[in-house]
Design an enzyme around this catalytic site. Sequence first.
Site, mmCIF file in Angstrom:
data_model
loop_
_atom_site.group_PDB
_atom_site.id
_atom_site.type_symbol
_atom_site.label_atom_id
_atom_site.label_comp_id
_atom_site.label_asym_id
_atom_site.label_seq_id
_atom_site.Cartn_x
_atom_site.Cartn_y
_atom_site.Cartn_z
ATOM 1 N N ASP A 52 1.071 -1.656 -0.150
ATOM 2 C CA ASP A 52 -0.272 -0.604 0.294
ATOM 3 C C ASP A 52 1.203 1.236 -0.149
ATOM 4 O O ASP A 52 2.179 1.310 0.321
ATOM 5 C CB ASP A 52 -1.225 -0.050 1.425
ATOM 6 N N TRP A 53 0.710 2.435 0.196
ATOM 7 C CA TRP A 53 1.356 3.382 -0.129
ATOM 8 C C TRP A 53 2.088 3.821 0.850
ATOM 9 O O TRP A 53 0.676 5.166 1.356
ATOM 10 C CB TRP A 53 0.387 4.698 -1.211
#
Length: 870
Positions: free
Chosen positions: A291-292
């Site tokens: 995920d970012w």
Amino acid sequence: MKSLFALALLASSSSAIAASIGPEHQLYKRDLATSDPSYPSPWMDPEADGWEDAYAKARAFVSQLTLLEKVNLTTGVGWEGEQCVGQNGAIPRLGLRSLCMHDSPVGVRGSDFNSVFPSGQTAAATFDRILMNRRGYAMGEEAKGKGVTVLLGPVAGPLGRMPEGGRNWEGFSPDPVLTGVGIAETIKGIQDAGTIACAKHFIGNEQEHFRQVGEARGYGFRIAESLSSNIDDKTMHELYLWPFADAVRAGVGSVMCSYQQVNNSYACQNSKLLNDLLKNELGFQGFVMSDWQAQHTGAASAVAGLDMTMPGDTEFNTGRSFWGANLTIGVVNGTVPEYRIDDMAMRIMAAFFKVGKTIDQPPINFDFWTSDTYGPVHWVAKQGYQQINYHVDVQADHGVLIREIAAKGTVLLKNTGVLPLSKPKFVAVIGDDAGPNIRGPNSCSDRGCDDGTLAMAWGSGTANFPYLVTPDAALLAQAVADGSRYESILTNYAPAQTRSLVQQANVTAIVFVNADSGEGYINVDSNEGDRRNLTLWRNGDDLVKNVSSWCSNTIVVIHSTGPVLVTDWYDSPNITAILWAGIPGQESGNSITDVLYGKVNPSGRTPFTWGATRESFGTDVLYTPNNGAGAPQQDFSEGVFIDYRHFDKADAPLIYEFGYGLSYTTFEYSNIQVQKSNPGTYTPTTGTTAAAPTFGNFSTDLNDYVFPSNLQYVYQYIYPYLNTSDARNASQDPHFGQTAAEFLPPNATDSTSQPLLRSSGKSTPGGNRKLYDVMYTITADITNTGSIAGDEVPQLYLSLGGPDDPKVVLRDFDRIRINPGQTSQFRATLTRRDLSNWDTTLQDWVVSEYPKTAYVGSSSRKLDLSVVLA
């Protein structure tokens, strides 16, 4: 810069965090859940079912790559580095442009001329596999048409442990089987359309509060590490991992690991999750992306099973990366084994080829960062000015499908006979949820407000509306066509005017109310992603109670991201009908009008339970840190008993049970039959893998990896190149000089043949092949005893029989169209997995000796038919 090797031990266990917690933090090392190490990271299986051709093409491509090109494939170019929300490096020498990783699970985020689809939760309410698949295919078509390589969805995490969870609407249901079907059918649709699907968020990502340290600190919370979801082995397998197994079995190309920790080890460097459960046990053959900003280490995350880091920088717009140049150094000096970088590249390219993509893929024709036609392709650097938005229309006729899904996902909760409407004399529509956002449907960034009708919740799981049909507009059009009188008051705060309107003669009052939620980086009315409560928003409960006290024919329509509390008013005799319309997307008004007027006979079923009180659910969001300045600890102590499983066990008060929904006709169930199959005995997997394959030698001279003099540097762009041939200075690593053995867990770099898990499949994604043998086939007759045609949703539940098992669990379902007086047969199956429990000692699925009973009915509490399984 944070070191490539910082926090390395977090890849294997909670020891580093636990040791860092001092006396002031209340909890001690002995109190914390831990995550067992699992190494080495499993390498791909080129002979895995459904992946053979993709891996043959991947091998032909990857075998040509240099080390720098392999690093480019695995590392994002940085936040705002190019056009999509995330892109990796390109391979221009071989003609491969950067891969575009882009949101969202309801449409192409931040683009134009794209559709906004109903939420996953609304799709789940249809209980219709075909519609789920068609929705996925249409989303995949639109993403491909924009140049998206990987569509960041669908969602099985959050599963929906807590009804207040902010992103529950992005997923499907707190039931793992319904979610498993939803995620699998969506993946098949997306990938059949030529786009790679990304199953997310892996795993235990059940609330927004404390998922990221920076986000939590922005809200004033002083925590040192992200929340830990503490999940035991049995619960993990029987509940949270279940739908991800279905995703892997469906051939999903990528999986996104989540922000929070699981058993005090960050999910994106948790070797138990990524190496053992996902790649070993489930046999996942695609790639794991972070995920970012969910990556916290370099070498440690690499050996723990991470294959691609997004968006590439350590923090947004730093220009620094745990991978990129640091990964190049790590491979050259032997810290990261050569097979691991090859495995990363192979997994990425195999997923690419599996969905039918070719190297000469079409260009990205939109830009997430701006709607301007011309601008810099490197947004943060303001470099590369060109046409970046081509405004390509990818909608096709998807509005028709969106309208159908939203209507068939609408759940009729109550009806005293007032519905369907037939040319009513006078319609009065009340509530701001019926009308538009006066500033425009896309005026709030990422839909971060609750103004006007709720057709989409907020966060990264959103997209721009091409148009939004409000309930007021659609109902007005219907009234004009019918010759009905029509008036609307599109606010919740005009009691005098509302009373004057709805007290008039012959009025049918339709009240629209909502409850919103979303992702944690947006705060709407003090709801930091997660809902603060389960009540209706904007004075909705008082609006319903007031209107129903003034009008004896009050219909209530609810748009929400999950259950709301209706206890105080649902049984009022003046409330003649209640409908849950979920998060319906762009055709909201048309779809609810179709149901209210009988153009669609309602057949949606609630994908969650409606409890009588907030406390009745037995779970809740952790809103306040409980571990001092350490990582908040969220114990999933209820085990598998969430939603209807909890209500059945605790005999907690509920209003509407899971799977419940009414129709404008009636159905009768009869003649249950069972047929036993003979699939043979369960055979645990044995044997070993091949040794890790590698694809060619590479130079160990760091001078060969220095930034080329003929390449123009782009500000904050993440490159695989070194800024100097001096390794210590290039890495900026205070631990430089340590060998892998000094800081990586045992066996982390082992490339020899490895034993297969008994629960895993031999070249069978999804687990042991025998788990999916059909053990029983159940049939039952369903008769439409009413006067109009309608869809019925028969559901098969199973009692596993053990003292620690839920009373019943959903195992299969169908949606069947039946004409008046007609009888149709419902046919369902029970696989070995359906009948099994996870044995934590044996580490495998086992069918217990407890007696098992199958039930067929129209909801989890209305099970008219039963049969004992011999």
